[in-house]
Structures are given as structure tokens and as C-alpha cells.
Design a protein around this motif. Structure first.
Motif, PDB file in Angstrom:
ATOM      1  N   TRP A 106     -13.763   5.681  19.608  1.00 53.91           N
ATOM      2  CA  TRP A 106     -14.632   4.661  18.998  1.00 53.91           C
ATOM      3  C   TRP A 106     -13.930   3.284  18.982  1.00 53.91           C
ATOM      4  O   TRP A 106     -14.499   2.297  18.530  1.00 53.91           O
ATOM      5  CB  TRP A 106     -15.050   5.078  17.585  1.00 53.91           C
ATOM      6  N   ALA A 107     -12.693   3.252  19.528  1.00 52.07           N
ATOM      7  CA  ALA A 107     -12.008   1.962  19.712  1.00 52.07           C
ATOM      8  C   ALA A 107     -12.033   1.639  21.197  1.00 52.07           C
ATOM      9  O   ALA A 107     -11.553   2.425  22.021  1.00 52.07           O
ATOM     10  CB  ALA A 107     -10.570   2.054  19.220  1.00 52.07           C
ATOM     11  N   ARG A 108     -12.619   0.500  21.548  1.00 49.47           N
ATOM     12  CA  ARG A 108     -12.710   0.124  22.967  1.00 49.47           C
ATOM     13  C   ARG A 108     -12.031  -1.215  23.202  1.00 49.47           C
ATOM     14  O   ARG A 108     -12.101  -2.114  22.359  1.00 49.47           O
ATOM     15  CB  ARG A 108     -14.181   0.060  23.384  1.00 49.47           C
ATOM     16  N   THR A 109     -11.351  -1.321  24.345  1.00 47.96           N
ATOM     17  CA  THR A 109     -10.636  -2.561  24.665  1.00 47.96           C
ATOM     18  C   THR A 109     -11.224  -3.161  25.926  1.00 47.96           C
ATOM     19  O   THR A 109     -11.489  -2.441  26.896  1.00 47.96           O
ATOM     20  CB  THR A 109      -9.138  -2.270  24.920  1.00 47.96           C
ATOM     21  N   ARG A 110     -11.408  -4.464  25.920  1.00 43.86           N
ATOM     22  CA  ARG A 110     -11.944  -5.150  27.097  1.00 43.86           C
ATOM     23  C   ARG A 110     -10.931  -6.179  27.583  1.00 43.86           C
ATOM     24  O   ARG A 110     -10.342  -6.911  26.780  1.00 43.86           O
ATOM     25  CB  ARG A 110     -13.249  -5.849  26.714  1.00 43.86           C
ATOM     26  N   ALA A 111     -10.725  -6.214  28.906  1.00 40.53           N
ATOM     27  CA  ALA A 111      -9.854  -7.245  29.487  1.00 40.53           C
ATOM     28  C   ALA A 111     -10.682  -8.515  29.617  1.00 40.53           C
ATOM     29  O   ALA A 111     -11.578  -8.581  30.458  1.00 40.53           O
ATOM     30  CB  ALA A 111      -9.353  -6.792  30.859  1.00 40.53           C
ATOM     31  N   ALA A 112     -10.408  -9.479  28.756  1.00 38.32           N
ATOM     32  CA  ALA A 112     -11.226 -10.697  28.769  1.00 38.32           C
ATOM     33  C   ALA A 112     -10.444 -11.851  28.174  1.00 38.32           C
ATOM     34  O   ALA A 112      -9.616 -11.656  27.270  1.00 38.32           O
ATOM     35  CB  ALA A 112     -12.492 -10.477  27.938  1.00 38.32           C
ATOM     36  N   ARG A 113     -10.700 -13.038  28.691  1.00 41.38           N
ATOM     37  CA  ARG A 113     -10.129 -14.253  28.086  1.00 41.38           C
ATOM     38  C   ARG A 113     -10.966 -14.599  26.874  1.00 41.38           C
ATOM     39  O   ARG A 113     -12.192 -14.637  26.937  1.00 41.38           O
ATOM     40  CB  ARG A 113     -10.203 -15.427  29.065  1.00 41.38           C
ATOM     41  N   THR A 128     -11.248   2.942  10.479  1.00 39.07           N
ATOM     42  CA  THR A 128     -12.727   2.949  10.558  1.00 39.07           C
ATOM     43  C   THR A 128     -13.241   4.374  10.683  1.00 39.07           C
ATOM     44  O   THR A 128     -14.338   4.677  10.241  1.00 39.07           O
ATOM     45  CB  THR A 128     -13.278   2.158  11.781  1.00 39.07           C
ATOM     46  N   GLY A 129     -12.415   5.235  11.316  1.00 34.08           N
ATOM     47  CA  GLY A 129     -12.876   6.590  11.601  1.00 34.08           C
ATOM     48  C   GLY A 129     -13.992   6.557  12.633  1.00 34.08           C
ATOM     49  O   GLY A 129     -14.465   5.466  13.024  1.00 34.08           O
ATOM     50  N   GLU A 130     -14.443   7.734  13.072  1.00 34.59           N
ATOM     51  CA  GLU A 130     -15.436   7.750  14.160  1.00 34.59           C
ATOM     52  C   GLU A 130     -16.809   7.259  13.727  1.00 34.59           C
ATOM     53  O   GLU A 130     -17.660   6.962  14.567  1.00 34.59           O
ATOM     54  CB  GLU A 130     -15.521   9.127  14.822  1.00 34.59           C
ATOM     55  N   ALA A 131     -17.012   7.108  12.414  1.00 32.02           N
ATOM     56  CA  ALA A 131     -18.285   6.531  11.952  1.00 32.02           C
ATOM     57  C   ALA A 131     -18.318   5.026  12.187  1.00 32.02           C
ATOM     58  O   ALA A 131     -19.378   4.404  12.110  1.00 32.02           O
ATOM     59  CB  ALA A 131     -18.464   6.824  10.461  1.00 32.02           C
ATOM     60  N   GLY A 132     -17.163   4.444  12.453  1.00 28.20           N
ATOM     61  CA  GLY A 132     -17.095   3.004  12.687  1.00 28.20           C
ATOM     62  C   GLY A 132     -16.790   2.697  14.137  1.00 28.20           C
ATOM     63  O   GLY A 132     -16.957   3.551  15.015  1.00 28.20           O
ATOM     64  N   ALA A 133     -16.350   1.448  14.381  1.00 28.47           N
ATOM     65  CA  ALA A 133     -16.023   1.043  15.758  1.00 28.47           C
ATOM     66  C   ALA A 133     -15.013  -0.089  15.725  1.00 28.47           C
ATOM     67  O   ALA A 133     -15.013  -0.899  14.795  1.00 28.47           O
ATOM     68  CB  ALA A 133     -17.289   0.581  16.479  1.00 28.47           C
ATOM     69  N   VAL A 134     -14.152  -0.117  16.745  1.00 27.80           N
ATOM     70  CA  VAL A 134     -13.246  -1.261  16.933  1.00 27.80           C
ATOM     71  C   VAL A 134     -13.465  -1.781  18.346  1.00 27.80           C
ATOM     72  O   VAL A 134     -13.419  -0.999  19.311  1.00 27.80           O
ATOM     73  CB  VAL A 134     -11.759  -0.858  16.757  1.00 27.80           C
ATOM     74  N   TYR A 135     -13.740  -3.078  18.460  1.00 27.77           N
ATOM     75  CA  TYR A 135     -13.890  -3.722  19.768  1.00 27.77           C
ATOM     76  C   TYR A 135     -12.736  -4.707  19.918  1.00 27.77           C
ATOM     77  O   TYR A 135     -12.636  -5.662  19.144  1.00 27.77           O
ATOM     78  CB  TYR A 135     -15.228  -4.453  19.858  1.00 27.77           C
ATOM     79  N   ALA A 136     -11.840  -4.427  20.880  1.00 24.99           N
ATOM     80  CA  ALA A 136     -10.629  -5.232  21.022  1.00 24.99           C
ATOM     81  C   ALA A 136     -10.679  -6.018  22.327  1.00 24.99           C
ATOM     82  O   ALA A 136     -11.157  -5.509  23.350  1.00 24.99           O
ATOM     83  CB  ALA A 136      -9.397  -4.331  20.996  1.00 24.99           C
TER      84      ALA A 136
END
Ligand SMILES: C[S@@+](CC[C@H](N)C(=O)[O-])C[C@H]1O[C@@H](n2cnc3c(N)ncnc32)[C@H](O)[C@@H]1O
Length: 409
Positions: free
Chosen positions: A317-324, A289-297
């Protein structure tokens, strides 16, 4: 001890060959091959079916039968190598047949015809290099229990009975450095669960009792390093020794390659990743995605999220969330691409329908069970989507398991 003499005619999902008893019940026989007449020792039965292990081939032994490399995991033995009696080349045929029939059985004729129309082949491919060892010596993770005598043991298939084992032929050679059959005996305790691992970027280690050791009483780091090279690019990871990582030494690279080929992520894309573990796929997705994009994990295990955050340190720009992941978490989900790598049970009809109907361009589904894959893809088909990419790869040789990557648009 009940035995039955039957003719085997087919193979079934779950690692058994199939025949029929005289009373008409279907017999699922582990360690058999189609065409063989065999003696089956019954290990369980219900009004509609019988389960058992082939204890003798009476006539017509299959040309695809091979001697057991790991006899302790053979008939009436421990679980873990239910295709160990099948020639390596034929394992791909066996699994491809199971895949094709499971697509039809679960997804119906519509899904089978749809795959054909889309030019998608339900074939399972071996990983490069596996033919040389017939799929043995490929696992960087093995798990066992300490037996009453202090030696490694495993459970008899489908039972709670522990049986001692004298070797682990599925393990990579490096695991031998841990000397599992040597000095640990007076150190670890009967009943303890042990995981032995040989990471690509760290020394072999043992995870037992919540701690990590490289020799009896000698502590090792609680995180190990895994280096994965794909198309000349190096992806480096930290992973808690007790945490999830693909067990086959080539599986991590293979999954990255397949998912990235299917996902076709473009610079600037918004990607949602579900069941992201330590970030195996998150890292290449974020690079794409590069920094112009985003990854939500999203990932449920806290330790895996800690690993993923460390692994994505240079890709903010990639972020991870601890979630069910559940229906609430997926409400309103949207993006260019969703990548989901759920456990064996798959997404389930509710989440598959939510993704199928969401404002998402492309859904990449990684499945380790063909039945849950067929169900989830059929549900998304019902939302008006098309399957546009499918690959299946044998990351669990000598067992009935394999992995599928499907793209639905
Ligand atoms: C098959 S692993 C895949 C991980 C990663 N893609 C990889 O290949 O290393 C599935 C992951 O889903 C996580 N998981 C299982 N159920 C979950 C749930 N309901 N919500 C969030 N994560 C879950 C597990 O902790 C595990 O890390």
C-alpha cells in the motif's frame, strides 16, 4: 597576503564568527569564537563584506576553543569541519543561536513570536552518544578526490585547489578497514571522486568510477544494507552504494523517530511523501498507515526509487514514483499528512504555498538548512497554518550544519 586584526562579537549562519573591519565592513571569520581578538587572513571580499580564516588568536581566547582534531580541515585548509575548533557542548549553543536568529531574520518577528506562543523551542540537540567522541568518528559516508600523487585529497574550502589529507577523523572506525591510505594508490586514478561507506548491515565498501569495491580490484555488491532500529522495531533497507543515505550513523533512526512523532500517522491515513530517497521514512510511514491506508512517495533519482520499491516489497500500500517534484506534480495534492525532506534549498516559496493551501491536514517538513526552513514555514504560516511541532538535531557535528523537523497544521 592580507590580514586584519579584529574583535569577534557574534556567530553567523554558515559557520563563521563575525566582527567588523575598520572600514565598517562585516568580517565573516571561520575558526573564530565570539569574544576573541583575532588575526584573520582574508580569503575573499566584496564592497559590503570580507571573508577570511582566523590564523592567530591575539587575545581573549574563548573558553569554548579546543585544539583541532583535524588540523588539515582547520584555517586555510580543506572544508568539512568548520566547527572543529569549538568545544562539543558549545556547538549546540552556537547552532541554537544561529537557529533563533535565522528564524527572526528570515521569518520575521511574527515567526519568532509564533514559535514562542506555540511553545516551540529553537534549540539544537546533540545525538545520543556523540558527546563521548565530541562528534568525531560518527560518519558512515565520506567523500574525497584522488590527488595527483594517488593519495586521498579534498578541496581547500571555497576553492578548486586539491589538498592531500592524511586522515578522516569524522569517519566511523569501520571505514579504516578499507585502508584508504594503503594499496589503492596504484589502482584508482588521480581526479577520480571516491565515496567510502560503512553501512550498518554490510561490509565497508568504496564507490568509485560507478562501481563498488571492498579492496583494490575486488568487486562488492552495488547495493548495501542498512539496518535501522527505532523503539525496538527493525527497519531494513537496501541502498545503492552511490545513492543518498544519511551520513551520521545515528541520523536515520533519529529522523524516523522525530518524523513519526511529529506526523502522528493513524491507521487508514493517506500519506504523501516528497523527496523520499531510498524510502527511509516511507517504510515506517507505511507501517503506521497499515494496509487500510496508503503512502504515495515521490523521488527524482531512478536508483533510489528502485531501492525504495525493494524496501517496500512487504508493504504494497506504499507506492513510489520516479518523478521530479515541481508545481505541476503537486497540483491538487491532498491527504491526511504530507512529509517532505527536500534538499538544502528547501521547498521554495511556490511549493511551500501550494502545500500550505492544499487539502492536507498536517505537513511535516524536514530541513537541513535553517534559512530555507524559516522561509518555507513562514510561507505556510501565511496560508493560515500553525507550527505545532519543532525539533532540531545535530546530525552534522563539527560542522555548522544541523537538521530541523517542523510540523505545520
Ligand atoms: C535530503 S534527501 C532525503 C531522502 C530521504 N528522506 C532520506 O532521508 O534518506 C533528498 C532527496 O530528494 C531528491 N530530490 C532532490 N530534488 C528533487 C526533485 N526536484 N524532485 C524529486 N526528488 C528530488 C534527492 O534525490 C534525494 O533523494
Amino acid at each position: 597576503m592580507t590580514t586584519l586584526d579584529i574583535d569577534l562579537t557574534d556567530v553567523a549562519h554558515g559557520g563563521s564568527a563575525v566582527g567588523r573591519a575598520e572600514d565598517g565592513r562585516v568580517v565573516f571569520a571561520r575558526f573564530g569564537l565570539p569574544g576573541e581578538r583575532v588575526r584573520v587572513q582574508v580569503t575573499g571580499q566584496r564592497s559590503t563584506l570580507i571573508r577570511g580564516d582566523v590564523v592567530e588568536v591575539l587575545s581573549n581566547p574563548s573558553e569554548h576553543r579546543v585544539d583541532l582534531v583535524w588540523p588539515e580541515a582547520g584555517p586555510l585548509g580543506v572544508g568539512g569541519a568548520d566547527l572543529g575548533h569549538v568545544a562539543f557542548d558549545y556547538q549546540a549553543e552556537w547552532k541554537s543561536h544561529v537557529l533563533a536568529t535565522t528564524l527572526g531574520r528570515i521569518g520575521g518577528r511574527d515567526l519568532q513570536e509564533h514559535f514562542a506562543e506555540q511553545g516551540l523551542s529553537p534549540r539544537v540537540a546533540a545525538l545520543p552518544g556523540d558527546a563521548e567522541t565530541s562528534g568525531w568518528a560518527t560518519r558512515t559516508r565520506i567523500e574525497f578526490v584522488v590527488g595527483e600523487d594517488g593519495r586521498p585529497a579534498m578541496y581547500r574550502d571555497s576553492s578548486h585547489e586539491l589538498m592531500g589529507v592524511a586522515s578522516f577523523p569524522l569517519a566511523v572506525e569501520e571505514i579504516g578497514e578499507l585502508d584508504l591510505f594503503g594499496g589503492w594508490r596504484s589502482w584508482w586514478k588521480p581526479g577520480e571522486r571516491v565515496k567510502a561507506l560503512a553501512p550498518s548491515g554490510s561490509d565497508p565498501a568504496l564507490f568509485v568510477g560507478g562501481d563498488v569495491w571492498w579492496a583494490p580490484g575486488m568487486r562488492a555488491d552495488e547495493v548495501v544494507r542498512e539496518d535501522v532500529v527505532v523503539g525496538g522495531e527493525l527497519y531494513a533497507y537496501q541502498v545503492h552504494a552511490g545513492g543518498f543515505w544519511q551520513v551520521h550513523r545515528a541520523a536515520a533512526a533519529s529522523l524516523i523517530e522525530l518524523v513519526m512523532r511529529g506526523a502522528k500517522v493513524q491507521p487508514g491515513d493517506r500519506v504523501v511523501e516528497l523527496y523520499s530517497g531510498a524510502g527511509l521514512l516511507t517504510q515506517p510511514l507505511a507501517v503506521a498507515t497499515g494496509e487500510a491506508g496508503a503512502v504515495y512517495a515521490m523521488e527524482a533519482t531512478r536508483e533510489a526509487v528502485d531501492d525504495a520499491r525493494a524496501n517496500l516489497r512487504d508493504l504494497p500500500w506504499a507506492r513510489t514514483r520516479a518523478a521530479r517534484i515541481d508545481a505541476h506534480a503537486l497540483e491538487g495534492v491532498n491527504g491526511d499528512v504530507v512529509v517532505a525532506d527536500p534538499p538544502r534549498a528547501g521547498l521554495g516559496t511556490e511549493l511551500a504555498a501550494m502545500l500550505g493551501e492544499a487539502k492536507v491536514g498536517r505537513i511535516v517538513l524536514v530541513s537541513c538548512d535553517p534559512a530555507s526552513m524559516a522561509r518555507d514555514v513562514a510561507v505556510m504560516r501565511g496560508c493560515g497554518r500553525k507550527a505545532t511541532f519543532f525539533e532540531a538535531v545535530d546530525i552534522f557535528p563539527n560542522t555548522h550544519h544541523f537538521e530541523c523537523v517542523t510540523v505545520v497544521e
